[in-house]
Motif scaffolding. Sequence first.
Motif, short mmCIF file in Angstrom:
data_model
loop_
_atom_site.label_atom_id
_atom_site.label_comp_id
_atom_site.label_asym_id
_atom_site.label_seq_id
_atom_site.Cartn_x
_atom_site.Cartn_y
_atom_site.Cartn_z
N MET A 1 0.84 -1.19 0.00
CA MET A 1 0.00 0.00 0.00
C MET A 1 0.88 1.25 0.00
SD MET A 1 -3.15 0.94 2.57
CE MET A 1 -2.10 1.31 3.97
N GLU A 2 0.52 2.23 -0.81
CA GLU A 2 1.26 3.48 -0.88
C GLU A 2 1.25 4.18 0.48
OE1 GLU A 2 3.30 6.70 -2.80
OE2 GLU A 2 2.80 4.71 -3.56
N PRO A 3 2.44 4.54 1.01
CA PRO A 3 2.44 5.27 2.28
C PRO A 3 1.75 6.62 2.13
CG PRO A 3 4.69 4.96 1.44
CD PRO A 3 3.77 4.31 0.48
N VAL A 4 1.09 7.07 3.18
CA VAL A 4 0.43 8.38 3.09
C VAL A 4 1.48 9.49 3.15
CG1 VAL A 4 0.00 8.62 5.59
CG2 VAL A 4 -1.50 9.76 3.95
N ILE A 5 2.62 9.23 3.80
CA ILE A 5 3.72 10.19 3.89
C ILE A 5 5.00 9.48 3.48
CG2 ILE A 5 5.18 11.46 5.54
CD1 ILE A 5 2.51 11.96 7.12
N ARG A 6 5.72 10.08 2.52
CA ARG A 6 7.00 9.50 2.10
C ARG A 6 8.01 10.62 1.87
NH1 ARG A 6 5.97 6.86 -2.61
NH2 ARG A 6 7.21 8.16 -3.99
N LEU A 7 9.06 10.63 2.67
CA LEU A 7 10.15 11.58 2.50
C LEU A 7 11.38 10.82 2.03
CD1 LEU A 7 8.54 12.46 5.41
CD2 LEU A 7 10.01 14.44 5.04
N GLY A 26 19.32 14.68 5.33
CA GLY A 26 19.07 13.44 4.58
C GLY A 26 18.09 12.51 5.26
N VAL A 27 16.91 13.02 5.61
CA VAL A 27 15.89 12.20 6.27
C VAL A 27 15.04 11.48 5.23
CG1 VAL A 27 13.78 12.29 7.65
CG2 VAL A 27 15.78 13.60 8.36
N SER A 28 14.95 10.17 5.37
CA SER A 28 14.05 9.35 4.55
C SER A 28 13.10 8.61 5.50
CB SER A 28 14.82 8.34 3.69
OG SER A 28 15.63 9.01 2.74
N LEU A 29 11.80 8.72 5.22
CA LEU A 29 10.81 8.21 6.17
C LEU A 29 9.52 7.88 5.43
CD1 LEU A 29 10.03 7.84 9.24
CD2 LEU A 29 9.28 10.23 9.18
N GLU A 30 8.92 6.75 5.77
CA GLU A 30 7.60 6.39 5.25
C GLU A 30 6.65 6.14 6.42
OE1 GLU A 30 7.76 3.12 2.52
OE2 GLU A 30 8.83 4.28 0.98
N ILE A 31 5.44 6.69 6.30
CA ILE A 31 4.41 6.52 7.33
C ILE A 31 3.14 6.04 6.65
CG2 ILE A 31 3.08 7.65 9.16
CD1 ILE A 31 5.30 9.79 9.29
N LEU A 50 11.08 18.78 11.01
CA LEU A 50 10.50 17.64 10.29
C LEU A 50 8.98 17.70 10.34
CD1 LEU A 50 10.74 14.96 8.82
CD2 LEU A 50 11.10 13.83 11.03
N MET A 51 8.41 18.05 11.50
CA MET A 51 6.97 18.15 11.60
C MET A 51 6.43 19.26 10.69
SD MET A 51 4.36 19.13 14.69
CE MET A 51 4.28 20.82 14.11
N HIS A 52 7.12 20.38 10.63
CA HIS A 52 6.67 21.49 9.79
C HIS A 52 6.67 21.09 8.31
CE1 HIS A 52 7.76 24.61 13.10
NE2 HIS A 52 6.57 24.06 13.28
N ILE A 53 7.65 20.30 7.90
CA ILE A 53 7.69 19.84 6.51
C ILE A 53 6.58 18.84 6.26
CG2 ILE A 53 9.05 18.45 4.88
CD1 ILE A 53 11.54 19.96 5.91
N ASP A 64 12.72 14.91 -1.63
CA ASP A 64 11.34 14.81 -2.08
C ASP A 64 10.40 14.48 -0.94
OD1 ASP A 64 12.02 15.11 -4.87
OD2 ASP A 64 12.79 13.05 -4.78
N TYR A 65 9.21 15.08 -0.99
CA TYR A 65 8.14 14.76 -0.04
C TYR A 65 6.88 14.47 -0.84
CZ TYR A 65 4.53 15.45 3.57
OH TYR A 65 3.45 15.29 4.40
N HIS A 66 6.37 13.25 -0.69
CA HIS A 66 5.10 12.85 -1.31
C HIS A 66 4.05 12.68 -0.22
CE1 HIS A 66 7.75 11.97 -4.66
NE2 HIS A 66 6.71 11.81 -5.43
N LEU A 67 2.92 13.35 -0.38
CA LEU A 67 1.79 13.25 0.54
C LEU A 67 0.65 12.57 -0.20
CD1 LEU A 67 0.45 13.95 3.27
CD2 LEU A 67 -0.22 16.14 2.26
N ALA A 68 0.27 11.38 0.26
CA ALA A 68 -0.77 10.58 -0.40
C ALA A 68 -0.47 10.43 -1.89
CB ALA A 68 -2.14 11.20 -0.18
N GLY A 69 0.82 10.22 -2.20
CA GLY A 69 1.23 9.97 -3.58
C GLY A 69 1.50 11.22 -4.41
N THR A 70 1.20 12.39 -3.87
CA THR A 70 1.38 13.64 -4.62
C THR A 70 2.68 14.32 -4.21
OG1 THR A 70 -1.00 14.00 -4.77
CG2 THR A 70 0.40 15.92 -5.10
N PRO A 71 3.56 14.67 -5.18
CA PRO A 71 4.77 15.43 -4.82
C PRO A 71 4.38 16.82 -4.31
CG PRO A 71 4.88 14.55 -7.08
CD PRO A 71 3.47 14.39 -6.62
#
Length: 231
Positions: A1-7, A26-31, A50-53, A64-71
């Motif tokens: 399933m696509e993560p809702v948050i992906r950095l 260089g933070v990479s994170l999936e939620i 990080l929270m503000h981003i 890159d930051y993708h929110l629900a699949g959208t850059p």
Amino acid sequence: MEPVIRLNDVHKTYDAGDSAVHALRGVSLEIAAGESLAIIGPSGSGKSTLMHIIGCLDVPSSGDYHLAGTPVATLGSRALAKVRNQRIGFVFQSYNLLPKASLLRNVELPMLYGGVGRLERRERAREALRKVGLLERAAHLPSQLSGGQRQRVAIARALVNNPSIVLADEPTGNLDTQTGKDILALFDELGRQGHTIILVTHDPVVAERASRIVRIVDGQIAADGASAVAH
């Protein structure tokens, strides 16, 4: 399933005159959607940046930051404002309530920006206050409430547009221990209802309420794993 948050490899640098401040390195994170996560770290570690981003209140310097699949980088200011208003609910340590507005008016505020009609605003705000146990105080001012009650109003305001993601920055920082536990119980319930919950805290006791803990040190992820008392 696509993560809702992906950095992916997110850096954030603030230009402070002669010296640059590297808040994230260089933070990479999936939620995943519906996940309960705590971001923990000492003061100045980069957790609030990080929270503000994640909350679209700030943008990465690179990465890159993708929110629900959208850059997120492809979204204009109007689209970002809509995301912040409708998809993300914010709860801050300082409550950020309007001191001269009633609780009902404070909770209505996000819907004013969203163009919701007056009757629907009133109904939804009353329901949000009911969920946090403060409907009978709807006409009161914030100054007439305890700290814990004000934080409940802030949570009601964060929930009134039914966001999929709730971001909370030190939500128990100004509260006594028992009141803090009561507020965290509200977040537990929100998680059970399917919201994605992200708590930013320096307090390991608060962090343990989440199912997953990400530790930030000097702008980098130092640890990422299940909490000792994962729900």
